[in-house]
Write an enzyme that holds these catalytic residues in place. Structure first.
Site, PDB file in Angstrom:
ATOM      1  N   HIS A  40       0.836  -1.211   0.000  1.00 54.39           N
ATOM      2  CA  HIS A  40       0.000   0.000   0.000  1.00 54.39           C
ATOM      3  C   HIS A  40       0.871   1.261   0.000  1.00 54.39           C
ATOM      4  O   HIS A  40       0.556   2.245  -0.675  1.00 54.39           O
ATOM      5  CB  HIS A  40      -0.877   0.049   1.260  1.00 54.39           C
ATOM      6  CG  HIS A  40      -1.914  -1.036   1.338  1.00 54.39           C
ATOM      7  ND1 HIS A  40      -1.872  -2.043   2.274  1.00 54.39           N
ATOM      8  CD2 HIS A  40      -3.021  -1.260   0.597  1.00 54.39           C
ATOM      9  CE1 HIS A  40      -2.925  -2.834   2.115  1.00 54.39           C
ATOM     10  NE2 HIS A  40      -3.632  -2.390   1.114  1.00 54.39           N
ATOM     11  N   GLY A 150      -2.834  -1.634  -7.124  1.00 49.54           N
ATOM     12  CA  GLY A 150      -1.729  -2.586  -7.274  1.00 49.54           C
ATOM     13  C   GLY A 150      -2.032  -3.639  -8.332  1.00 49.54           C
ATOM     14  O   GLY A 150      -3.164  -4.097  -8.466  1.00 49.54           O
ATOM     15  N   MET A 187       2.904  -9.013  -1.187  1.00 46.63           N
ATOM     16  CA  MET A 187       2.361  -8.433   0.048  1.00 46.63           C
ATOM     17  C   MET A 187       0.836  -8.426  -0.015  1.00 46.63           C
ATOM     18  O   MET A 187       0.259  -8.047  -1.041  1.00 46.63           O
ATOM     19  CB  MET A 187       2.813  -6.983   0.198  1.00 46.63           C
ATOM     20  CG  MET A 187       4.294  -6.824   0.298  1.00 46.63           C
ATOM     21  SD  MET A 187       4.758  -6.953   2.009  1.00 46.63           S
ATOM     22  CE  MET A 187       6.525  -6.904   1.874  1.00 46.63           C
ATOM     23  N   SER A 189      -2.732  -8.022   2.898  1.00 50.49           N
ATOM     24  CA  SER A 189      -3.165  -7.923   4.291  1.00 50.49           C
ATOM     25  C   SER A 189      -3.524  -9.314   4.825  1.00 50.49           C
ATOM     26  O   SER A 189      -3.400  -9.584   6.013  1.00 50.49           O
ATOM     27  CB  SER A 189      -4.373  -6.998   4.406  1.00 50.49           C
ATOM     28  OG  SER A 189      -4.061  -5.752   3.837  1.00 50.49           O
TER      29      SER A 189
END
Ligand code: PAF
Length: 283
Positions: A40, A150, A187, A189
């Protein structure tokens, strides 16, 4: 670094953006569901290169979760997120509650066709309706000049581009490269759900995708190569593979060798679903 302004109402968001516009400043937006990580923050950096002011929305959007999915346990760390946004230099965090975004009586849904078909939609049928609806609302609320998404969520990026094109939303969509850890794991969450052993297996998703993409660009048969990738993922320890599919980059139609390609996958490690994608290098 200055603390970001934090607002949780559309009225306050619009007032701030209006002040910036009056001062002649350009605005970039990074829509997120919080639990921010380096991926992020890389989007925030790109936003800051493109505009004078960066708005980051933090909203765990219930309409993109199926009733069986992880809405309740989705990680929420607002204080930590705001620290990271301050350090990254973001100017405003928009943190609406559910009733601000979906007040009583809310009854509208945006359904994007084209790149929504297949892949994620085969397994999460309402997902992109939820994403398209909330992204359209965020764009109408913040009226940014551009927004950064992203490439990790590659199908989402294509769907958002289609949404803006079809609805004439005047927001330039910027795709940003996937940020990976030292072992190649994208990556996310949701990586927070993974235990140590699962994290080790998770890294193999990208290794297998890269190997398969290289085989495809070297001329391997598509069905054979993607089947082999599914088998390799299962042998590596993935419990279930939803798909491994080669698609044309922009439309997400089945890949043809003379087009730019993308190899996309979704696979389960225990109860955690991971997605990733890589470019199919052209030869
Ligand atoms: O990618 C995400 O985090 C979400 O799907 C988004 C774009 C913020 C919409 O809720």
């Amino acid at each position: 670094m200055n603390e970001p302004i934090v607002v949780d109402s559309v009225t306050a968001l619009r007032a701030q953006v209006r002040d910036w516009r009056r001062a002649g400043l350009g605005v970039a937006m990074v829509p997120t569901m919080g639990a921010l990580h380096d991926g992020h923050i890389s989007l925030v950096r790109i936003a800051l290169e493109r505009a004078d002011r960066c708005v980051v929305s933090i909203f765990v959007n219930p309409t993109q979760f199926a009733p069986t999915e992880d809405l309740d346990k989705y990680p929420r760390h607002l204080a930590r997120d705001l620290d990271q946004l301050r350090d990254a230099g973001a100017h405003l965090a928009f943190t609406p509650g559910v009733s601000e975004m979906y007040p009583d009586g809310f009854a509208t849904k945006i359904s994007v066709g084209g790149p929504s078909f297949g892949l994620e939609t085969d397994f999460r049928p309402s997902f992109f309706d939820g994403v398209a609806t909330v992204v359209a609302k965020l764009f109408l609320q913040a009226a940014p000049d551009c927004a950064v998404f992203g490439e990790k969520d590659y199908q989402q990026l294509c769907v958002v581009r289609q949404l803006c094109r079809d609805l004439d939303l005047p927001v330039e969509i910027v795709g940003a490269p996937t940020v990976r850890d030292a072992h190649g794991l994208a990556m996310s969450s949701r990586n927070a759900y993974l235990g140590a052993a699962e994290l080790e297996t998770a890294c193999k998703l990208n290794v297998i995708l890269r190997r398969t993409a290289a085989a495809l660009s070297a001329g391997a048969d598509q069905a054979g190569a993607t089947d082999a990738a599914v088998k390799a993922l299962v042998s590596a320890g993935f419990r279930k593979v939803d798909y491994v599919a080669a698609r044309t980059s922009v439309t997400l139609k089945p890949w043809q060798r003379d087009r730019d390609g993308r190899l996309l996958a979704a696979a389960w490690l225990g109860t955690t679903r991971l997605i990733d994608n890589v470019e199919i290098p052209s030869t």
